[in-house]
Design a protein around this motif. Sequence first.
Motif, PDB file in Angstrom:
ATOM      1  N   VAL A 141       0.839  -1.175  -0.180  1.00 47.97           N
ATOM      2  CA  VAL A 141      -0.034  -0.079  -0.001  1.00 47.97           C
ATOM      3  C   VAL A 141       0.918   1.177   0.048  1.00 47.97           C
ATOM      4  O   VAL A 141       1.819   1.447   0.692  1.00 47.97           O
ATOM      5  CB  VAL A 141      -1.064  -0.121   1.243  1.00 47.97           C
ATOM      6  CG1 VAL A 141      -1.805   1.395   1.128  1.00 47.97           C
ATOM      7  CG2 VAL A 141      -1.866  -1.378   1.373  1.00 47.97           C
ATOM      8  N   LEU A 142       0.593   2.264  -0.901  1.00 50.57           N
ATOM      9  CA  LEU A 142       1.326   3.461  -1.060  1.00 50.57           C
ATOM     10  C   LEU A 142       0.391   4.687  -0.653  1.00 50.57           C
ATOM     11  O   LEU A 142      -0.718   4.795  -1.050  1.00 50.57           O
ATOM     12  CB  LEU A 142       1.962   3.722  -2.344  1.00 50.57           C
ATOM     13  CG  LEU A 142       3.074   3.118  -2.773  1.00 50.57           C
ATOM     14  CD1 LEU A 142       2.742   1.577  -2.917  1.00 50.57           C
ATOM     15  CD2 LEU A 142       3.660   3.512  -4.111  1.00 50.57           C
ATOM     16  N   MET A 143       0.569   5.418   0.437  1.00 47.63           N
ATOM     17  CA  MET A 143      -0.062   6.517   0.741  1.00 47.63           C
ATOM     18  C   MET A 143       0.573   7.759   0.135  1.00 47.63           C
ATOM     19  O   MET A 143       1.787   8.227   0.115  1.00 47.63           O
ATOM     20  CB  MET A 143       0.121   6.629   2.347  1.00 47.63           C
ATOM     21  CG  MET A 143      -0.304   7.951   2.713  1.00 47.63           C
ATOM     22  SD  MET A 143      -2.109   8.159   2.735  1.00 47.63           S
ATOM     23  CE  MET A 143      -2.427  10.022   3.315  1.00 47.63           C
ATOM     24  N   ARG A 166       3.080  12.917  -3.781  1.00 49.70           N
ATOM     25  CA  ARG A 166       4.456  12.533  -3.451  1.00 49.70           C
ATOM     26  C   ARG A 166       4.003  11.377  -2.463  1.00 49.70           C
ATOM     27  O   ARG A 166       2.902  11.224  -1.798  1.00 49.70           O
ATOM     28  CB  ARG A 166       5.306  13.262  -2.719  1.00 49.70           C
ATOM     29  CG  ARG A 166       6.137  14.204  -3.298  1.00 49.70           C
ATOM     30  CD  ARG A 166       6.928  15.058  -2.572  1.00 49.70           C
ATOM     31  NE  ARG A 166       7.957  15.660  -3.200  1.00 49.70           N
ATOM     32  CZ  ARG A 166       9.161  15.639  -3.544  1.00 49.70           C
ATOM     33  NH1 ARG A 166       9.757  14.180  -3.120  1.00 49.70           N
ATOM     34  NH2 ARG A 166       9.729  16.366  -4.072  1.00 49.70           N
ATOM     35  N   VAL A 167       4.689  10.212  -2.634  1.00 50.49           N
ATOM     36  CA  VAL A 167       4.258   8.947  -1.754  1.00 50.49           C
ATOM     37  C   VAL A 167       5.214   8.997  -0.292  1.00 50.49           C
ATOM     38  O   VAL A 167       6.339   9.280  -0.264  1.00 50.49           O
ATOM     39  CB  VAL A 167       4.977   7.864  -2.278  1.00 50.49           C
ATOM     40  CG1 VAL A 167       4.726   6.528  -1.428  1.00 50.49           C
ATOM     41  CG2 VAL A 167       4.490   7.582  -3.852  1.00 50.49           C
ATOM     42  N   ILE A 168       4.134   9.409   0.554  1.00 50.77           N
ATOM     43  CA  ILE A 168       4.706   9.613   1.978  1.00 50.77           C
ATOM     44  C   ILE A 168       5.167   8.374   2.905  1.00 50.77           C
ATOM     45  O   ILE A 168       5.777   8.679   3.743  1.00 50.77           O
ATOM     46  CB  ILE A 168       3.891  10.768   2.732  1.00 50.77           C
ATOM     47  CG1 ILE A 168       2.555  10.057   2.835  1.00 50.77           C
ATOM     48  CG2 ILE A 168       3.827  11.768   2.313  1.00 50.77           C
ATOM     49  CD1 ILE A 168       1.833  10.921   3.863  1.00 50.77           C
ATOM     50  N   GLU A 169       4.477   7.147   2.372  1.00 52.18           N
ATOM     51  CA  GLU A 169       4.720   6.283   3.129  1.00 52.18           C
ATOM     52  C   GLU A 169       4.329   4.679   2.433  1.00 52.18           C
ATOM     53  O   GLU A 169       3.411   4.914   1.501  1.00 52.18           O
ATOM     54  CB  GLU A 169       3.755   6.020   4.521  1.00 52.18           C
ATOM     55  CG  GLU A 169       4.039   4.975   5.528  1.00 52.18           C
ATOM     56  CD  GLU A 169       3.471   5.250   6.853  1.00 52.18           C
ATOM     57  OE1 GLU A 169       3.747   4.479   7.605  1.00 52.18           O
ATOM     58  OE2 GLU A 169       2.874   6.132   6.918  1.00 52.18           O
ATOM     59  N   THR A 170       5.162   3.926   2.298  1.00 53.94           N
ATOM     60  CA  THR A 170       4.926   2.589   1.633  1.00 53.94           C
ATOM     61  C   THR A 170       5.183   1.339   2.877  1.00 53.94           C
ATOM     62  O   THR A 170       5.909   1.529   3.633  1.00 53.94           O
ATOM     63  CB  THR A 170       5.985   2.417   0.586  1.00 53.94           C
ATOM     64  OG1 THR A 170       5.780   3.606  -0.077  1.00 53.94           O
ATOM     65  CG2 THR A 170       5.869   1.233  -0.242  1.00 53.94           C
TER      66      THR A 170
END
Length: 263
Positions: free
Chosen positions: A229-231, A236-240
């Motif tokens: 899951v990518l937030m 931008r992606v801030i968490e993966t």
Amino acid sequence: MSTTATESTEKHLIRFDRVTKRFGDQTVLDDLDFRVFPRKHVTLIGPSGSGKTTILRLLMTLLRPDEGRITVGGRDLFHEERGGRLVPAGEKYVREVRKDIGMVFQQFNLFPHMKVLRNLTEAPVHVLGLSRDEAEERGRELLEMVGLGDRADAYPGQLSGGQQQRVAIARALAMRPKVLLLDEVTSALDPELVAGVLDLLRDIAKTTDVTMVCVTHEMGFARDISDCVLMFDEGRVIETGHPDQIFGDPEQERTRAFLSAVL
């Protein structure tokens, strides 16, 4: 920001290299690095306007990046090599690369004047070059898979919204894509129809080798099917991470705030 959407020793199937996309003065994707590996299921979450659907539209070549490169199956999506150098890709080349990609949209986008089976066979016949008999055999198998084997001769207008979305899913799979893109596929459905479509997608995730990239606000569904899951936030992606980590113990305060609002 560098993002690997699943750990794998295999070569990536989708690759974004420093991709930026702007609409006027607004930067929708900001220097994005993004990888998806074969047979993995990746879900993009985050607030509206954070860039998630833009990724899918770039992969479908409905949009072009302003900067950076995108490859699918090792082939550049918007450039081709001629005379030892990369040049903007021609339409024939783009169509060839795009054969590996299927997409299911929020709206069903079925051809209203064609019966259900014809909706499934047109592209395989005219794009893949299948015979009409072969395309129809494949189409009937897919209609059985999505629970609509008895509606081959119906017109889309004779189906419920949930049934039309099932046909749209079957139509995307009829092209035998390596990648299936899902863009909020339940958002246009009445609430009582959502569960059936999500259950179908869960079955497809479990029983096929197709790679999935999914944009959804259905967090339970995302947790069930995802390898990663990518937030996203502000392009931008801030968490993966694995869904258990993202939904159970996110590292970023922005992720925690978003999930508390939607769960």
